[in-house]
Design a protein around this motif. Structure first.
Motif, PDB file in Angstrom:
ATOM      1  N   ILE A   6       0.888  -1.132   0.028  1.00 44.87           N
ATOM      2  CA  ILE A   6      -0.152   0.218   0.107  1.00 44.87           C
ATOM      3  C   ILE A   6       0.937   1.260   0.115  1.00 44.87           C
ATOM      4  CG2 ILE A   6      -0.111  -0.221   2.516  1.00 44.87           C
ATOM      5  CD1 ILE A   6      -3.044   1.203   0.448  1.00 44.87           C
ATOM      6  N   LYS A  45      -6.267  -1.243  -6.051  1.00 41.29           N
ATOM      7  CA  LYS A  45      -7.455  -0.754  -5.096  1.00 41.29           C
ATOM      8  C   LYS A  45      -6.965   0.669  -4.938  1.00 41.29           C
ATOM      9  CE  LYS A  45      -9.585  -4.679  -3.002  1.00 41.29           C
ATOM     10  NZ  LYS A  45     -10.823  -4.789  -3.370  1.00 41.29           N
ATOM     11  N   VAL A  47      -8.215   3.682  -2.676  1.00 39.25           N
ATOM     12  CA  VAL A  47      -8.960   3.980  -1.187  1.00 39.25           C
ATOM     13  C   VAL A  47      -9.339   5.482  -1.210  1.00 39.25           C
ATOM     14  CG1 VAL A  47      -8.607   3.511   1.241  1.00 39.25           C
ATOM     15  CG2 VAL A  47      -7.521   1.892  -0.084  1.00 39.25           C
ATOM     16  N   THR A  55      -9.045   9.361   5.591  1.00 43.44           N
ATOM     17  CA  THR A  55      -8.598   8.313   4.736  1.00 43.44           C
ATOM     18  C   THR A  55      -8.097   7.209   5.843  1.00 43.44           C
ATOM     19  OG1 THR A  55      -8.057   9.654   2.929  1.00 43.44           O
ATOM     20  CG2 THR A  55      -7.415   7.040   2.872  1.00 43.44           C
ATOM     21  N   PRO A  57      -6.330   3.820   5.192  1.00 39.42           N
ATOM     22  CA  PRO A  57      -5.817   2.677   4.240  1.00 39.42           C
ATOM     23  C   PRO A  57      -5.547   1.440   4.878  1.00 39.42           C
ATOM     24  CG  PRO A  57      -4.116   4.265   4.954  1.00 39.42           C
ATOM     25  CD  PRO A  57      -5.697   4.769   5.660  1.00 39.42           C
ATOM     26  N   TRP A  69      -6.938  -4.705   6.543  1.00 37.78           N
ATOM     27  CA  TRP A  69      -7.737  -3.572   6.475  1.00 37.78           C
ATOM     28  C   TRP A  69      -8.653  -3.273   7.472  1.00 37.78           C
ATOM     29  CZ3 TRP A  69      -8.646  -1.313   1.618  1.00 37.78           C
ATOM     30  CH2 TRP A  69      -7.933  -1.803   0.582  1.00 37.78           C
ATOM     31  N   PRO A  74     -12.915   0.667   4.460  1.00 38.56           N
ATOM     32  CA  PRO A  74     -12.992   2.120   3.892  1.00 38.56           C
ATOM     33  C   PRO A  74     -13.274   1.775   2.408  1.00 38.56           C
ATOM     34  CG  PRO A  74     -10.676   1.096   3.547  1.00 38.56           C
ATOM     35  CD  PRO A  74     -11.589   0.097   4.306  1.00 38.56           C
ATOM     36  N   GLU A  75     -13.965   3.045   1.921  1.00 38.90           N
ATOM     37  CA  GLU A  75     -14.613   3.039   0.516  1.00 38.90           C
ATOM     38  C   GLU A  75     -13.305   2.802  -0.539  1.00 38.90           C
ATOM     39  OE1 GLU A  75     -17.336   3.586  -0.451  1.00 38.90           O
ATOM     40  OE2 GLU A  75     -18.618   4.625   0.861  1.00 38.90           O
ATOM     41  N   ASN A  76     -13.404   1.769  -1.420  1.00 37.95           N
ATOM     42  CA  ASN A  76     -12.287   1.698  -2.343  1.00 37.95           C
ATOM     43  C   ASN A  76     -12.975   0.936  -3.597  1.00 37.95           C
ATOM     44  OD1 ASN A  76     -12.010  -1.581  -2.136  1.00 37.95           O
ATOM     45  ND2 ASN A  76     -12.685  -1.007  -0.186  1.00 37.95           N
ATOM     46  N   TRP A 117      -4.388   6.917  -1.865  1.00 38.71           N
ATOM     47  CA  TRP A 117      -3.828   5.784  -1.509  1.00 38.71           C
ATOM     48  C   TRP A 117      -4.231   4.574  -2.421  1.00 38.71           C
ATOM     49  CZ3 TRP A 117      -0.362   4.812   2.511  1.00 38.71           C
ATOM     50  CH2 TRP A 117       0.016   5.789   3.504  1.00 38.71           C
TER      51      TRP A 117
END
Length: 262
Positions: A6, A45, A47, A55, A57, A69, A74-76, A117
């Motif tokens: 990441i 992905k 993020v 955020t 990540p 995770w 999180p929204e991804n 991210w």
């Protein structure tokens, strides 16, 4: 950092590719160590921030490879790498823009210097070299993968390509060379519209393909449009290793759109 890690990247610039596609070019110090595979449809992905702007990540696990995770997730969203230019220090991500899409809204508003991210890319299996005739089928969301595929097509490989897009304004200049043919299918064409979800399946039926087992079939896009492609592939003996069919998103049978990969 491993390729499956990441990293925090910076927005270097934003470009309008076509009326419905926006390109965000990412880079910065966080790109150091980024490794791209030989698969042109590899993806990452992205993020995105939560509603409050923070955020969350994932982090690398103790093994240095696995991503851990946070909960809730999180929204991804998963997106294809359109191009990785190591010399320039750039990763290109192309977004199909539409009203109300999380990634679409972000891409249209992303400003230079903003951070994002990015997890991945995931390792992908390369196409076996003996399969030197590629059939590529895509809708608008899979066009970035097709564009990269043709740019990186190795010498001696032929390709028959069909791309389903809303209209002629969404066509892009692709790396077409001898042995490569591209057909654009426009959703505003009455004949294409009348075919409905069968449009790519009918295209396959009309193709003249080598009969010597050299064909690799790749298809990606809306899940319903790919159902006839999957049936065609099974009927013609395609299986794992000779084909890859991936649903990127699913159209609800209303006016709503639910994103799966995109």
């Amino acid at each position: 950092m491993p390729a499956t890690g990441i990293r925090e990247l910076e927005v270097l610039r934003r470009e309008v590719v076509t009326p419905r596609m926006v390109r965000v070019v990412l880079g910065g110090p966080g790109l150091a160590g980024f490794a791209s595979t030989t698969a042109p449809d590899e993806h990452v992905k992205l993020v995105f921030p939560d509603a409050d702007g923070t955020t969350r990540p994932p982090v690398l696990g103790d093994d240095g490879e696995t991503l851990v995770w946070p909960r809730p997730f999180p929204e991804n969203r998963e997106y294809t790498i359109r191009r990785f230019d190591e010399a320039a220090g750039e990763v290109w991500i192309d977004f199909v823009v539409h009203p109300g899409g999380l990634a679409s809204d972000w891409a249209q508003q992303a400003e230079r210097g903003e951070s994002l991210w990015v997890a991945g890319p995931r390792p992908s299996d390369p196409v076996p070299p003996e399969l030197d005739h590629h059939v590529l089928l895509a809708d608008h969301t899979a066009l970035p993968a097709v564009a990269r595929w043709l740019e990186e097509l190795r010498d001696g490989v032929d390709a028959q390509v069909a791309v389903l897009v809303p209209d002629a304004a969404e066509e892009q200049d692709l790396a077409v060379r001898p042995g490569v043919s591209v057909v654009w299918l426009h959703l505003d064409d009455p004949d294409v519209a009348a075919a409905g979800d069968d449009v790519l399946g009918r295209h396959l039926d009309a193709l003249d393909l080598p009969g010597d087992g050299r064909v690799f079939l790749w298809a990606a896009g809306e899940a319903g449009v790919l159902k006839p492609v999957r049936r065609w592939a099974r009927a013609h003996g395609f299986a794992r290793g000779t084909c890859d069919i991936a649903g990127y998103w699913r159209k609800e049978r209303t006016t709503a759109v639910r994103t799966t990969r995109r």
